[in-house]
Scaffold this motif. Sequence first.
Motif, PDB file in Angstrom:
ATOM      1  N   ALA A 138      10.543  -3.798  14.597  1.00  0.00           N
ATOM      2  CA  ALA A 138      11.586  -3.253  13.725  1.00  0.00           C
ATOM      3  C   ALA A 138      11.550  -4.015  12.416  1.00  0.00           C
ATOM      4  O   ALA A 138      11.059  -5.149  12.362  1.00  0.00           O
ATOM      5  N   MET A 139      12.047  -3.390  11.355  1.00  0.00           N
ATOM      6  CA  MET A 139      11.927  -4.032  10.037  1.00  0.00           C
ATOM      7  C   MET A 139      13.156  -3.764   9.176  1.00  0.00           C
ATOM      8  O   MET A 139      13.906  -2.823   9.420  1.00  0.00           O
ATOM      9  N   THR A 140      13.340  -4.602   8.160  1.00  0.00           N
ATOM     10  CA  THR A 140      14.400  -4.422   7.182  1.00  0.00           C
ATOM     11  C   THR A 140      13.992  -5.122   5.896  1.00  0.00           C
ATOM     12  O   THR A 140      13.265  -6.115   5.922  1.00  0.00           O
ATOM     13  N   GLY A 141      14.440  -4.602   4.773  1.00  0.00           N
ATOM     14  CA  GLY A 141      14.123  -5.219   3.488  1.00  0.00           C
ATOM     15  C   GLY A 141      14.255  -4.217   2.361  1.00  0.00           C
ATOM     16  O   GLY A 141      14.013  -3.020   2.544  1.00  0.00           O
ATOM     17  N   GLU A 142      14.649  -4.712   1.197  1.00  0.00           N
ATOM     18  CA  GLU A 142      14.747  -3.843   0.019  1.00  0.00           C
ATOM     19  C   GLU A 142      13.399  -3.854  -0.692  1.00  0.00           C
ATOM     20  O   GLU A 142      12.728  -4.887  -0.766  1.00  0.00           O
ATOM     21  N   ILE A 143      13.031  -2.708  -1.237  1.00  0.00           N
ATOM     22  CA  ILE A 143      11.717  -2.569  -1.882  1.00  0.00           C
ATOM     23  C   ILE A 143      11.896  -2.289  -3.364  1.00  0.00           C
ATOM     24  O   ILE A 143      12.886  -1.681  -3.772  1.00  0.00           O
ATOM     25  N   ILE A 155      11.373   3.131   5.000  1.00  0.00           N
ATOM     26  CA  ILE A 155      11.046   4.468   4.492  1.00  0.00           C
ATOM     27  C   ILE A 155       9.618   4.492   3.955  1.00  0.00           C
ATOM     28  O   ILE A 155       8.853   5.438   4.211  1.00  0.00           O
ATOM     29  N   THR A 156       9.246   3.438   3.229  1.00  0.00           N
ATOM     30  CA  THR A 156       7.882   3.378   2.663  1.00  0.00           C
ATOM     31  C   THR A 156       6.846   3.385   3.780  1.00  0.00           C
ATOM     32  O   THR A 156       5.821   4.101   3.714  1.00  0.00           O
ATOM     33  N   THR A 157       7.069   2.598   4.809  1.00  0.00           N
ATOM     34  CA  THR A 157       6.128   2.546   5.939  1.00  0.00           C
ATOM     35  C   THR A 157       6.006   3.910   6.610  1.00  0.00           C
ATOM     36  O   THR A 157       4.891   4.356   6.961  1.00  0.00           O
ATOM     37  N   ILE A 208      12.472   5.714  -4.537  1.00  0.00           N
ATOM     38  CA  ILE A 208      11.621   4.550  -4.844  1.00  0.00           C
ATOM     39  C   ILE A 208      10.465   4.484  -3.846  1.00  0.00           C
ATOM     40  O   ILE A 208       9.292   4.256  -4.229  1.00  0.00           O
ATOM     41  N   ALA A 209      10.768   4.680  -2.557  1.00  0.00           N
ATOM     42  CA  ALA A 209       9.723   4.622  -1.521  1.00  0.00           C
ATOM     43  C   ALA A 209       8.669   5.704  -1.726  1.00  0.00           C
ATOM     44  O   ALA A 209       7.464   5.459  -1.519  1.00  0.00           O
ATOM     45  N   LEU A 210       9.090   6.906  -2.150  1.00  0.00           N
ATOM     46  CA  LEU A 210       8.132   8.001  -2.375  1.00  0.00           C
ATOM     47  C   LEU A 210       7.169   7.658  -3.513  1.00  0.00           C
ATOM     48  O   LEU A 210       5.939   7.804  -3.390  1.00  0.00           O
ATOM     49  N   ASN A 211       7.719   7.160  -4.625  1.00  0.00           N
ATOM     50  CA  ASN A 211       6.861   6.831  -5.771  1.00  0.00           C
ATOM     51  C   ASN A 211       5.953   5.638  -5.461  1.00  0.00           C
ATOM     52  O   ASN A 211       4.787   5.601  -5.883  1.00  0.00           O
TER      53      ASN A 211
END
Length: 794
Positions: A714-719, A696-698, A651-654
Amino acid sequence: MSEKKTIEDFIEKVNKDTIPNKLPAIATRTRMITYPNSVSPMYIGREKSLKALELALSKHNNYIFLISQKDIEVEEPNVKDLFRVGVVARIVQLSKTPSGDYKIIVEGIKRAKIKKTISKEKYFMFDLELMDSKIKENKLVTALARKVKHLFQKYLELTKKFPQEALFTIEETNDPEILSDLVASVLPIELNEKQEILETLNTKKRLEQELEILTREIELLEIEEKLEKEVRENIEKTQKEYYLKEKLSVIQKQLNGEADEEIVELKNKINEKKLPDEAKEKALKELERLSKMSTYSPEANVIRTYLDWILEFPWYEKTEDTLKINQAKKVLESNHSGLEEPKERILEYLAVRKLSKNTKTPILCFVGAPGVGKTTLGKSIAQALGRKFGRISLGGIRDESEIRGHRRTYVGAMPGRIVQTLRKVKVINPVIVLDEIDKMNTSFQGDPAAALLEVLDPEQNTAFVDHYFELPIDLSDTIFVTTANVIHTVPPALRDRMEIIYISGYTNIEKLKIAKKHILPQLLKEHGLDDEKISITSNALKNIISDYTREAGVRILKQQISKLLRKSALKYTSTNEKVKITNKNLSEFLGPKPFFSSEKNEKPEVGVVTGLAWTAYGGTTLEVEVITIPGKGKLISTGQLGDVMKESTQIALNLSRKIIEEIDEKLLEKFDKKDFHIHFPEGAVPKDGPSAGVTITTALISSISKKKVRNDIAMTGEITLRGKVLPIGGVKEKVISAYRAGIYEVILPEANKKDVEKIPEEVMKKMKINFAKTIDDVLNIALIGGLECVSKEC
């Protein structure tokens, strides 16, 4: 005569003229008869017999007449009480016993018959007619003698009651007359039969009589030997003690019909014990079955054990609650530092129990990392209520019978752990902690979690049935507290019956309080140390917490302090000087630091982002690294990722491709000519979950655009594929883990604002929290220069 002679020495020809016709007589009252050609001992004690003995020794050349009583019970016999035929014997040995009686050894000489009574007042004196045996030596007599000799030898071997010398004597004797008398003297027959043989003068007839008797006795002995062999084989199959006691029990029951003492004792216990009606009826029924069966049969042992369990189980025994809310608060504060939310919930729980008589209160389930004090919170509840405490570890059990017990048809059947614990604490209303409820397994032996439904459901546990007892047990007054590291492995039906209380872990300040107030005093006592032998500075304890541990609880902290005290004890015993531990010499005791106060990257880098993750052992920081290599836009991921994490990377790659396309088409061309390698360090540790999506997206955007990511965030969250940031769980644990790692700014999904209130004040004082709705919000905060610098130099 002082020297004892053998039989052969005594056997000699005695002429009729050498034996007096008038002899004193001794009336014998034993079942043994002295025969001619045999030697036998005899005890003399009656006055008449003693006078006859004296007369025989003094005037009749040691000759005496031995005559048997018809009834041996008669103490003072008359002539009419005596048989008419006896044996003339010679006294060959005389000795006096300690009791004053005399023991004589006599040699049988010849049969004789009473002709006339000469004296019967002071002693017996008879005029005798000597009797000669009638023997006609022929082949039949010889054959009879051989047969009698053979059977007598067999008889001696079977009885094993006579010495080997007796067998030798028989073997060396071939004379039918002597043989018949020797055999008759030792045959175990009644007095009348012995007397009949004595009165038989015809040797052939005597041998025939003895042949018949020996045949009969040998038959009986062979039957006895067969029976003894069968009994011995039976004893070997079971055990000798069982056989003897069983035989004794049967004899006793047949003789007097007395009840077994154990049955009576058990019946008294059942009647005296306060039992539910159904339990009492069941116990008496089982007792009746026990009384009718063999005492030592296997089933009897099963019933006896079952009755012991019923009698020892606390059906009505209780402890009275001593509940005072203020006192309970003091107990919780003294036993635990921090954990404000769980302690408050426990006090609410206790307050409701104090006000309401309704015992159907919810089951508390403490969920948190190991070492945060879940079990000790259960102990505190018991202490606050003044109740007894029990603990059951459920980790790894996969058999339903561990909860509900085995049915009594199984060998080694036992009640379940619930019943066992109640019997151990001896009350029906303890506080029982069910530890590690999340680690139960399901197998072909049943589902333990399903069995727990009946235990933990207030609607059902008023009549919990253990398979071993087969009786309803009221558990409504028992307080159950469960613990778990994670809650998602607990079946939904079971989870629905519990109130979940999350314990996120301790901050460093709370750990320091716990170390000073609880851990250090306890360990000093265990190691035999005190303030005169050792001193530890507060800064040293702080460094142990920050540099030697990384955990939500305090278990590893306790291990490190224990290691420190062991080495201090060794140093003290070697030098006998007080050991002082400070920051400077801490590494001498604990070695190099495995962690550092701050785990953040030294400087901003391209493609390296710090994420936040939740584990069963608390929150942790997680680095994500991305590099680009020539290729065709493919994705390579390493680091033992679960299925959900792999989906997040795709998902992060797309999403990254879409973001790059919107920002700069030239970058998109580069995007299509590169392969992306995403790596999660600590590859041996399994990782899964959706909350690494924004991280991962970042990292991907940073890698393709060559823009650095801040190292202090630091970060967390569903994308999602549209770039929305969705809420996640474990916010408190994740933020505390960032704080523990020296990172004081985090990015959270905006939907998690409500969870920030649960973060300890100590953490919030230093922590800056950013909330993001979309991935753009995240990139603007995390990338140096923000999104506008992605397509240009800033």
